[in-house]
Structures are given as structure tokens and as C-alpha cells.
Design a protein around this motif. Structure first.
Motif, PDB file in Angstrom:
ATOM      1  N   ILE A 168      80.668  36.243  51.318  1.00 40.16           N
ATOM      2  CA  ILE A 168      81.939  35.618  51.861  1.00 40.16           C
ATOM      3  C   ILE A 168      82.930  36.663  52.246  1.00 40.16           C
ATOM      4  CG2 ILE A 168      83.678  33.682  51.495  1.00 40.16           C
ATOM      5  CD1 ILE A 168      80.719  32.687  51.370  1.00 40.16           C
ATOM      6  N   PRO A 198      77.334  29.114  51.060  1.00 38.89           N
ATOM      7  CA  PRO A 198      76.715  28.186  52.086  1.00 38.89           C
ATOM      8  C   PRO A 198      75.942  26.862  51.312  1.00 38.89           C
ATOM      9  CG  PRO A 198      76.366  30.468  52.439  1.00 38.89           C
ATOM     10  CD  PRO A 198      76.590  30.316  51.108  1.00 38.89           C
ATOM     11  N   TRP A 230      75.530  20.326  54.061  1.00 43.84           N
ATOM     12  CA  TRP A 230      75.121  19.938  52.572  1.00 43.84           C
ATOM     13  C   TRP A 230      73.554  19.732  52.463  1.00 43.84           C
ATOM     14  CZ3 TRP A 230      76.302  21.709  48.087  1.00 43.84           C
ATOM     15  CH2 TRP A 230      75.738  21.230  46.859  1.00 43.84           C
ATOM     16  N   VAL A 290      72.159  32.332  47.957  1.00 42.66           N
ATOM     17  CA  VAL A 290      72.621  31.005  47.801  1.00 42.66           C
ATOM     18  C   VAL A 290      71.879  30.020  46.557  1.00 42.66           C
ATOM     19  CG1 VAL A 290      72.659  28.683  48.902  1.00 42.66           C
ATOM     20  CG2 VAL A 290      72.793  30.977  50.293  1.00 42.66           C
ATOM     21  N   VAL A 342      81.544  24.319  49.754  1.00 39.84           N
ATOM     22  CA  VAL A 342      80.495  24.680  50.812  1.00 39.84           C
ATOM     23  C   VAL A 342      81.134  25.424  52.019  1.00 39.84           C
ATOM     24  CG1 VAL A 342      78.827  23.821  52.633  1.00 39.84           C
ATOM     25  CG2 VAL A 342      78.987  22.763  50.222  1.00 39.84           C
ATOM     26  N   THR A 343      81.029  26.694  52.262  1.00 39.91           N
ATOM     27  CA  THR A 343      81.511  27.549  53.354  1.00 39.91           C
ATOM     28  C   THR A 343      81.044  27.283  54.485  1.00 39.91           C
ATOM     29  OG1 THR A 343      80.157  29.379  52.770  1.00 39.91           O
ATOM     30  CG2 THR A 343      82.231  29.224  51.580  1.00 39.91           C
ATOM     31  N   HIS A 344      79.772  27.109  54.780  1.00 37.91           N
ATOM     32  CA  HIS A 344      79.313  26.622  55.968  1.00 37.91           C
ATOM     33  C   HIS A 344      78.091  25.962  56.016  1.00 37.91           C
ATOM     34  CE1 HIS A 344      77.938  30.627  55.379  1.00 37.91           C
ATOM     35  NE2 HIS A 344      77.025  30.445  55.871  1.00 37.91           N
ATOM     36  N   GLY A 345      77.559  25.456  57.095  1.00 37.16           N
ATOM     37  CA  GLY A 345      76.197  24.687  56.773  1.00 37.16           C
ATOM     38  C   GLY A 345      76.440  23.274  56.630  1.00 37.16           C
TER      39      GLY A 345
END
Length: 259
Positions: free
Chosen positions: A69, A5, A40, A14, A35-38
Motif C-alpha cells: 500500500i 486488496p 471482494w 494478500v 479493502v483497498t482495491h479489487g
């Protein structure tokens, strides 16, 4: 390519991913974050993001997947699994496995330095008041003294403020038995009371690389260990060269496997 994330200073997992990227880049390896989510966010690490990947880029990259993940549709022929907290978490990729701590299994350890010792410095004497943290645990109101300060993912907003709080308090209550916050408290010579912690987490803590002198499960035990909490910082400092060895081993292993 490290999947994680967006950076958040209150998430040690993280931070570890972004720190690994930084360490690999410092060794001349072309590493980046996926970046998987959120949204930057800038971080103190040299860990640039890559937002769009083609399948060709994925095929040519070594893709590192931490266990949080839990689902991915990525077809990564060069995949690495990195268990930061939950060993053997199911993940639909195949590849070498690394673990955060030796107690997690017989895989190679890959631990990076996510504690800023220049920020989380020892206090002198005892602090005043109590802070508590729920995190991934279950809150028990009966364990929390009146006036205790709650630390959350949203508060404090800066690492310096967190360090100041951990130095100022007498002890920290953590309902999360597996959190870097407890280690950060120990770096400030602040003892930690763990509450509502499952037996499997207790067992993992018993085999901690840094010892368990900073952890207690009752107030009487906390008082008996108060004078030993400084040992944790000494052990952590002594192990810092081993963290560098872990990263060197990881970098050499992936080069040997996929060069």
C-alpha cells in the motif's frame, strides 16, 4: 483494521493480511479488512470486510498497512507498518514497524502461516515435466524447457489444483526469487530452480528461516539438492509455534501501546 486488496489465492501477501485478521479475531480482537482495491472475494479465513470508514472509526482503530500500500491519504493516528517483502518501503504513515522475516531488519517479526500443509503434501518419487512462474521476475525463454506448464496469477484457479500441479512436476522454475510458490513447491518435496534473481534476493534467501535447501540457481545445483528438499517442510513445521508467538507478541504490543 488491516488494509489489503481483495482476497486472491495466488497472492501470498494478500493471504497473509487476511490470515492475520483471522488470527486476531481468534484471539478475541475485533479485526476486519479494509479493502483497498479489487472486488471482494470470499476467503477461507474469518476476515470480514469494512468498505466504508468514518474518520472517527479510523482514529479509534489500529490500522495495519503492508508495504505494497505505497500511497495512502489515510490519517491514521494508530498506524502499524508491516514489511512483507520490501523493507523500508516508503509509506506516509508513522508507527511501529514489523517485518515478515528476521533478515529484513531489526524490527519485530510478524510471520503468519500462509501455507496449507494439509493441501501441499509430499509426493512420492520424482514427478514428470516442469512448471514455471514469472510473477514479479523477468522471464527468460532460454531457461524454459519445451512443454513446460506456466503458472500465473490466473492459473490455476484453485489451491487444490495448484497443489496437484506442484506434486506432479519434477521441478519448478521461478523467475520470482521471493514468492511463497517456491515454498509451496518445497512442501510437496519439489525442488525449485530460481532464474534471473537479483543478488539482494539471493542474500535474503541465504538467511531464510526455513533454510535454502529447496532453492537452487542452476540445474547442477538443483540435482545436488534434490535429496535435501524435504528438510524445508520439517523446518517449517518446527517453526509453526513461533508464528503463533509472533502474533501473540503483536497483539500484546498494540494493546499495550494503545489501550
Amino acid at each position: 483494521m488491516i488494509y489489503a486488496p481483495a482476497y486472491h489465492h495466488m497472492s501470498a501477501g494478500v493471504r497473509a493480511c487476511h490470515k492475520l485478521c483471522d488470527e486476531l479475531r481468534g484471539r478475541g480482537i475485533d479485526a476486519a479488512m479494509r479493502v483497498t482495491h479489487g472486488t471482494w472475494q470470499p476467503s477461507p479465513y474469518n476476515a470480514p470486510p469494512v468498505q466504508v470508514l468514518t474518520q472517527k472509526q479510523i482514529n479509534e482503530s489500529v490500522c495495519v498497512f503492508p508495504e505494497y500500500i505505497t500511497e495512502t491519504n489515510v490519517q491514521a493516528p494508530r498506524a502499524v507498518k508491516w514489511w512483507l517483502q520490501k523493507p523500508e518501503q516508503k509509506l506516509n504513515v508513522r508507527g511501529p514497524t514489523y517485518v515478515w522475516r528476521k533478515a529484513m531488519g531489526k524490527h519485530p517479526r510478524l510471520m503468519v502461516d500462509v501455507i496449507d500443509l494439509k493441501l501441499f503434501t509430499p509426493k512420492t518419487g520424482r514427478g514428470n515435466g516442469v512448471a514455471y512462474y514469472v510473477g514479479k521476475g523477468v522471464k527468460d525463454e532460454k531457461m524454459i524447457p519445451d512443454g513446460a506448464l506456466e503458472i500465473t496469477r490466473a492459473f490455476p484457479t484453485e489451491r487444490q489444483q495448484l497443489a496437484d500441479i506442484l506434486r506432479s512436476i519434477d521441478y519448478l522454475i521461478s523467475f520470482d526469487g521471493y514468492s511463497a510458490l517456491t515454498l509451496e513447491a518445497a512442501m510437496c518435496h519439489t525442488p525449485v530452480l530460481l532464474a534471473n534473481v537479483p543478488k539482494e534476493i539471493r542474500k535474503l534467501n541465504d538467511e531464510h528461516e526455513f533454510g535454502d535447501d529447496f532453492l537452487s540457481y542452476s540445474l547442477p545445483e538443483l540435482e545436488s539438492r534434490r535429496d535435501k528438499v524435504q528438510l524445508t517442510r520439517e523446518r517449517y513445521e518446527a517453526l509453526l509455534p513461533e508464528f503463533q508467538d509472533d502474533i501473540d507478541y503483536f497483539a500484546a504490543a498494540i494493546e499495550d501501546k494503545w489501550s
